[in-house]
Design an enzyme around this catalytic site. Structure first.
Site, PDB file in Angstrom:
ATOM      1  N   TYR A   3       0.808  -1.270   0.121  1.00  6.07           N
ATOM      2  CA  TYR A   3       0.042  -0.106  -0.005  1.00  6.07           C
ATOM      3  C   TYR A   3       0.892   1.403  -0.194  1.00  6.07           C
ATOM      4  O   TYR A   3       2.335   1.172   0.170  1.00  6.07           O
ATOM      5  CB  TYR A   3      -0.922   0.082   1.023  1.00  6.07           C
ATOM      6  CG  TYR A   3      -0.485   0.445   2.651  1.00  6.07           C
ATOM      7  CD1 TYR A   3      -0.354   1.646   3.188  1.00  6.07           C
ATOM      8  CD2 TYR A   3       0.256  -0.599   3.339  1.00  6.07           C
ATOM      9  CE1 TYR A   3       0.316   1.995   4.363  1.00  6.07           C
ATOM     10  CE2 TYR A   3       0.861  -0.420   4.436  1.00  6.07           C
ATOM     11  CZ  TYR A   3       0.766   0.964   5.027  1.00  6.07           C
ATOM     12  OH  TYR A   3       1.301   1.057   6.284  1.00  6.07           O
ATOM     13  N   CYS A   4       0.283   2.250  -0.266  1.00  3.01           N
ATOM     14  CA  CYS A   4       0.840   3.666  -0.248  1.00  3.01           C
ATOM     15  C   CYS A   4      -0.144   4.735   0.093  1.00  3.01           C
ATOM     16  O   CYS A   4      -1.252   4.136   0.914  1.00  3.01           O
ATOM     17  CB  CYS A   4       1.482   3.992  -1.646  1.00  3.01           C
ATOM     18  SG  CYS A   4       0.057   4.280  -2.918  1.00  3.01           S
ATOM     19  N   ALA A   5      -0.124   5.856  -0.279  1.00  4.46           N
ATOM     20  CA  ALA A   5      -1.035   6.979   0.244  1.00  4.46           C
ATOM     21  C   ALA A   5      -2.365   6.637  -0.513  1.00  4.46           C
ATOM     22  O   ALA A   5      -3.220   6.500   0.231  1.00  4.46           O
ATOM     23  CB  ALA A   5      -0.344   8.389  -0.182  1.00  4.46           C
ATOM     24  N   GLY A  34      -2.615   4.435  -3.661  1.00  2.00           N
ATOM     25  CA  GLY A  34      -2.815   3.431  -4.447  1.00  2.00           C
ATOM     26  C   GLY A  34      -2.040   3.535  -5.588  1.00  2.00           C
ATOM     27  O   GLY A  34      -1.621   2.565  -6.189  1.00  2.00           O
ATOM     28  N   ILE A  94      -3.789   3.991   2.037  1.00  2.00           N
ATOM     29  CA  ILE A  94      -4.098   3.946   3.411  1.00  2.00           C
ATOM     30  C   ILE A  94      -5.217   4.769   3.548  1.00  2.00           C
ATOM     31  O   ILE A  94      -5.986   4.991   4.655  1.00  2.00           O
ATOM     32  CB  ILE A  94      -2.581   4.614   4.176  1.00  2.00           C
ATOM     33  CG1 ILE A  94      -3.185   4.235   5.741  1.00  2.00           C
ATOM     34  CG2 ILE A  94      -2.458   5.967   3.983  1.00  2.00           C
ATOM     35  CD1 ILE A  94      -1.537   4.226   6.457  1.00  2.00           C
TER      36      ILE A  94
END
Length: 139
Positions: free
Chosen positions: A97-99, A101, A126
Site C-alpha cells: 500500500y501507499c497513500a 494506491g 492508506i
C-alpha cells in the site's frame, strides 16, 4: 523468371517460419509468468494481510503520519527499493500500500515482473484504509 520466384518464395517461407516460432515462445513465456497483482478492498486487505508481509512503500514523511500496524516500510522512491524488497521471499504473500494506491500498484507490478507470485495491492491506499474505519498505528 522462375529462377527469381523460387528464391523469393523460399525467403517468404523462412520469414513466416521464424515469426511463428517467436509467437509460440512468447505465448509460452506469458503462460509461465501467470502471476498477477490482486487488487483488494480495505476489508479484504484487513482480512488477508496478516498472513503475509505488509509493505508500506511511502516516504518517511508520509509514514510519520501513521501506518498499518506491522507494516515494513521500504520507500519506493529510494534507489535501492528493489534491493530491499529482494530480501523478502518470492513465494511469500506480499501486501502493498501507499497513500492513495498509484505508487503501490506500480511497485506491485514491478514485483510480479521480478518473479514474485503472491502480490496483493490495497486499492485506494492508506486513505481508503482509514476511510473504512481501520486503525492507523503511530509506531
Amino acid at each position: 523468371m522462375k529462377k527469381f520466384i523460387l528464391p523469393v518464395f523460399a525467403f517468404v517461407l523462412t520469414i513466416n517460419a521464424c515469426s511463428t516460432d517467436k509467437s509460440s515462445s512468447q505465448s509460452a513465456e506469458q503462460t509461465t509468468s501467470s502471476a498477477t497483482v490482486v487488487n483488494l478492498s480495505a476489508k479484504e486487505f484487513s482480512e488477508k494481510s496478516p498472513s503475509g508481509t505488509i509493505l508500506d512503500v511511502r516516504t518517511p514523511g508520509e509514514v510519520a503520519q501513521g501506518k498499518i500496524e506491522g507494516a515494513v516500510v521500504i520507500d519506493f522512491y529510494q534507489p535501492d527499493f528493489m534491493e530491499q524488497v529482494s530480501k523478502i521471499s518470492k513465494d511469500q504473500e506480499i501486501y502493498l500500500y501507499c497513500a492513495v494506491g498509484a505508487r503501490s500498484e506500480e511497485a506491485a507490478q514491478m514485483l510480479v515482473q521480478q518473479g514474485y507470485t503472491k502480490v496483493y495491492h490495497l486499492q485506494g491506499g492508506i486513505q481508503a484504509w482509514y476511510q473504512n474505519g481501520y486503525p492507523i498505528s503511530q509506531n
